[in-house]
Design an enzyme around this catalytic site. Structure first.
Site, PDB file in Angstrom:
ATOM      1  N   ASP A 135       0.856  -1.190   0.000  1.00 27.16           N
ATOM      2  CA  ASP A 135       0.000   0.000   0.000  1.00 27.16           C
ATOM      3  C   ASP A 135       0.891   1.240   0.000  1.00 27.16           C
ATOM      4  O   ASP A 135       1.959   1.231   0.619  1.00 27.16           O
ATOM      5  CB  ASP A 135      -0.848  -0.049   1.306  1.00 27.16           C
ATOM      6  CG  ASP A 135      -1.983   0.956   1.345  1.00 27.16           C
ATOM      7  OD1 ASP A 135      -1.846   2.038   0.752  1.00 27.16           O
ATOM      8  OD2 ASP A 135      -2.994   0.674   2.001  1.00 27.16           O
ATOM      9  N   ASP A 179      -3.444  -2.975  -1.696  1.00 27.60           N
ATOM     10  CA  ASP A 179      -4.179  -1.766  -2.084  1.00 27.60           C
ATOM     11  C   ASP A 179      -3.627  -1.342  -3.445  1.00 27.60           C
ATOM     12  O   ASP A 179      -2.396  -1.181  -3.588  1.00 27.60           O
ATOM     13  CB  ASP A 179      -3.937  -0.681  -1.023  1.00 27.60           C
ATOM     14  CG  ASP A 179      -4.763   0.578  -1.255  1.00 27.60           C
ATOM     15  OD1 ASP A 179      -4.973   0.951  -2.435  1.00 27.60           O
ATOM     16  OD2 ASP A 179      -5.176   1.204  -0.270  1.00 27.60           O
ATOM     17  N   HIS A 212     -10.730   4.577   6.004  1.00 24.85           N
ATOM     18  CA  HIS A 212      -9.785   3.701   5.270  1.00 24.85           C
ATOM     19  C   HIS A 212      -8.334   3.988   5.648  1.00 24.85           C
ATOM     20  O   HIS A 212      -7.449   3.225   5.278  1.00 24.85           O
ATOM     21  CB  HIS A 212      -9.998   3.745   3.742  1.00 24.85           C
ATOM     22  CG  HIS A 212      -9.597   5.018   3.064  1.00 24.85           C
ATOM     23  ND1 HIS A 212      -9.485   5.126   1.694  1.00 24.85           N
ATOM     24  CD2 HIS A 212      -9.298   6.248   3.559  1.00 24.85           C
ATOM     25  CE1 HIS A 212      -9.133   6.368   1.375  1.00 24.85           C
ATOM     26  NE2 HIS A 212      -9.016   7.050   2.480  1.00 24.85           N
ATOM     27  N   HIS A 218       0.040   3.720   1.601  1.00 30.31           N
ATOM     28  CA  HIS A 218      -0.250   4.319   2.911  1.00 30.31           C
ATOM     29  C   HIS A 218      -0.028   3.327   4.051  1.00 30.31           C
ATOM     30  O   HIS A 218      -0.028   2.116   3.824  1.00 30.31           O
ATOM     31  CB  HIS A 218      -1.712   4.800   2.933  1.00 30.31           C
ATOM     32  CG  HIS A 218      -2.046   5.696   1.793  1.00 30.31           C
ATOM     33  ND1 HIS A 218      -2.581   5.225   0.611  1.00 30.31           N
ATOM     34  CD2 HIS A 218      -1.875   7.033   1.627  1.00 30.31           C
ATOM     35  CE1 HIS A 218      -2.741   6.233  -0.231  1.00 30.31           C
ATOM     36  NE2 HIS A 218      -2.314   7.347   0.344  1.00 30.31           N
ATOM     37  N   ASP A 230      -2.063   3.413   6.874  1.00 29.70           N
ATOM     38  CA  ASP A 230      -3.398   3.139   7.441  1.00 29.70           C
ATOM     39  C   ASP A 230      -3.330   2.829   8.927  1.00 29.70           C
ATOM     40  O   ASP A 230      -4.006   1.934   9.442  1.00 29.70           O
ATOM     41  CB  ASP A 230      -4.107   2.021   6.653  1.00 29.70           C
ATOM     42  CG  ASP A 230      -4.393   2.459   5.217  1.00 29.70           C
ATOM     43  OD1 ASP A 230      -4.399   3.685   4.957  1.00 29.70           O
ATOM     44  OD2 ASP A 230      -4.597   1.593   4.347  1.00 29.70           O
ATOM     45  N   ASP A 256      -3.415   1.338  -4.766  1.00 35.11           N
ATOM     46  CA  ASP A 256      -2.651   2.590  -4.796  1.00 35.11           C
ATOM     47  C   ASP A 256      -1.163   2.362  -4.499  1.00 35.11           C
ATOM     48  O   ASP A 256      -0.372   3.309  -4.506  1.00 35.11           O
ATOM     49  CB  ASP A 256      -3.292   3.692  -3.942  1.00 35.11           C
ATOM     50  CG  ASP A 256      -3.222   3.457  -2.446  1.00 35.11           C
ATOM     51  OD1 ASP A 256      -2.319   2.758  -1.972  1.00 35.11           O
ATOM     52  OD2 ASP A 256      -4.099   4.022  -1.735  1.00 35.11           O
ATOM     53  N   GLU A 315      -9.629  -0.723  -3.178  1.00 36.97           N
ATOM     54  CA  GLU A 315      -9.481   0.676  -3.604  1.00 36.97           C
ATOM     55  C   GLU A 315      -9.449   0.916  -5.121  1.00 36.97           C
ATOM     56  O   GLU A 315      -8.867   1.890  -5.588  1.00 36.97           O
ATOM     57  CB  GLU A 315      -8.250   1.336  -2.940  1.00 36.97           C
ATOM     58  CG  GLU A 315      -8.330   1.432  -1.411  1.00 36.97           C
ATOM     59  CD  GLU A 315      -9.171   2.603  -0.874  1.00 36.97           C
ATOM     60  OE1 GLU A 315      -9.642   3.437  -1.691  1.00 36.97           O
ATOM     61  OE2 GLU A 315      -9.369   2.660   0.358  1.00 36.97           O
TER      62      GLU A 315
HETATM   63  N1  LIG Z   1      -6.130   2.880   2.163  1.00 39.20           N
HETATM   64  C1  LIG Z   1      -5.988   4.131   1.781  1.00 39.20           C
HETATM   65  N2  LIG Z   1      -6.159   4.472   0.525  1.00 39.20           N
HETATM   66  N3  LIG Z   1      -5.679   5.013   2.728  1.00 39.20           N
HETATM   67  C2  LIG Z   1      -5.502   6.407   2.493  1.00 39.20           C
HETATM   68  C3  LIG Z   1      -5.214   7.167   3.761  1.00 39.20           C
HETATM   69  C4  LIG Z   1      -4.786   8.580   3.485  1.00 39.20           C
HETATM   70  C5  LIG Z   1      -4.466   9.411   4.722  1.00 39.20           C
HETATM   71  N4  LIG Z   1      -3.358   8.874   5.462  1.00 39.20           N
HETATM   72  C6  LIG Z   1      -5.700   9.536   5.619  1.00 39.20           C
HETATM   73  O1  LIG Z   1      -5.708   8.977   6.676  1.00 39.20           O
HETATM   74  O2  LIG Z   1      -6.641  10.159   5.222  1.00 39.20           O
END
Ligand SMILES: NC(=[NH2+])NCCC[C@H](N)C(=O)O
Length: 322
Positions: free
Chosen positions: A122, A241, A139, A124, A126, A243, A286
């Site tokens: 990912d 994910d 998310h 991110h 998370d 992304d 996603e």
């Molecule tokens: N699984 C994902 N696409 N997570 C995006 C999180 C982006 C950012 N860190 C938030 O908490 O808003």
């Protein structure tokens, strides 16, 4: 031979942009366009979801729609747990990443005494909580739910009592308490985090294999290193994910970040990871066709999923005795 069960979760309450619940159908359309019989080959179950709260608004900006997300988490947890108890290999195809917590809770519910490791592919981390989130999008929180942390050391928000209460209830789903230890999380291609997430990752020494390391060592070696990192774990869940892919592949996802993986790298990483007999569940999330053109993201995501399913299944085939 163990059989794959597809688990569909058409929820998008945890994302900040609209459309991820359509990702599941977009992947199915991609499979048809690519002339694959994938969705005829495997059984699938649909987890009941309800995105209608989006029409009326969220209860609090510190954890948007968390009052509705808790129900989805419980249902995902039960579906994953049942599949595992049935001896199946669950492959979860979900909208936004928030419900990956339900998956983790389900794995732990099925095998409460086993040590769980998680590989989070990912952009991110998370790792946010209602006490630290910059966006309120759930998310961004599933791994913190799984670790059972509030991360109040670096608190930035004061969520209302109702949200704090739901957050406590969420953390109890599956089994009471943390589902895994923070050092049993490995990230791949994580590259867009906020300070409270970095605080947790540093505090617990959570390893990230950067995109640069994927290039340096090669995706096959990185998959092996990630598995080696989790050698003490009895079972592993892989969360992919889309992304984690570079936006040059496709922008059909809610939070794209430059510097990501190529399709080939993601394919090798996922197909290699599921060869480990410890991997018992894989998930992809996603995909957002409303942000895409010509269904590109769903097509590459499907390609990765199909290759992963084949590797997952083949590596669990019993040798034929002659
Ligand atoms: N699984 C994902 N696409 N997570 C995006 C999180 C982006 C950012 N860190 C938030 O908490 O808003």
């Amino acid at each position: 031979m163990k059989e794959i069960l597809l688990i569909e979760v058409k929820s998008e309450l945890g994302a900040g942009t609209r459309g991820a619940s359509l990702g599941i159908d977009a992947v199915k359309i991609a499979s048809i366009d690519l002339q694959s019989d994938f969705f005829a080959r495997y059984d699938s179950v649909n987890v009941r979801t309800d995105n209608s709260p989006l029409f009326t608004g969220f209860i609090s900006p510190s954890a948007k729609y968390v009052n509705a997300i808790i129900g989805v988490e419980k249902r995902v947890c039960n579906a994953v747990c049942e599949a595992l108890e049935f001896g199946q290999l669950p492959m979860v195809l979900a909208g936004d990443h928030s419900t990956a917590f339900g998956t983790i809770a389900g794995v732990k519910k099925a095998f409460p005494d086993k040590r769980l490791g998680v590989i989070w592919v990912d952009a991110h981390a998370d790792l946010h909580t209602p006490y630290t989130t910059p966006s309120g999008n759930v998310h961004g929180m599933p791994l913190a739910m799984a670790l059972g942390t509030d991360n109040r050391d670096v608190q930035t928000n004061e969520p209302p009592a109702e949200v704090a209460h739901i957050w406590e209830e969420i953390k109890k789903i599956g089994v009471e308490g943390p589902k895994l230890h923070p050092s049993d999380v490995v990230f791949i291609s994580k590259r867009d985090t906020e300070a409270p997430e970095d605080y947790l990752a540093e505090k617990f020494g959570m390893r990230n294999y950067t995109t640069e390391e994927v290039r340096k060592y090669g995706p096959k070696k990185v998959a092996a290193m990630a598995l080696e990192q989790l050698r003490e774990c009895d079972m592993i869940y892989v969360s992919f994910d889309v992304d984690s892919l570079d936006p040059s592949v496709s922008v059909g996802t809610g939070t794209p970040v430059p510097g990501g993986l190529t399709v080939e790298e993601a394919k090798v990483i996922n197909t290699e990871l599921v060869k480990s007999p410890k991997v018992l569940c894989w998930e992809m999330v996603e995909i957002n066709p409303t942000l895409d053109s010509e269904n590109k993201m769903a097509e590459v995501a499907f390609e990765i999923m199909e290759a992963t399913a084949r590797s997952f299944e083949d590596s669990r085939m019993k040798p034929v005795l002659v």
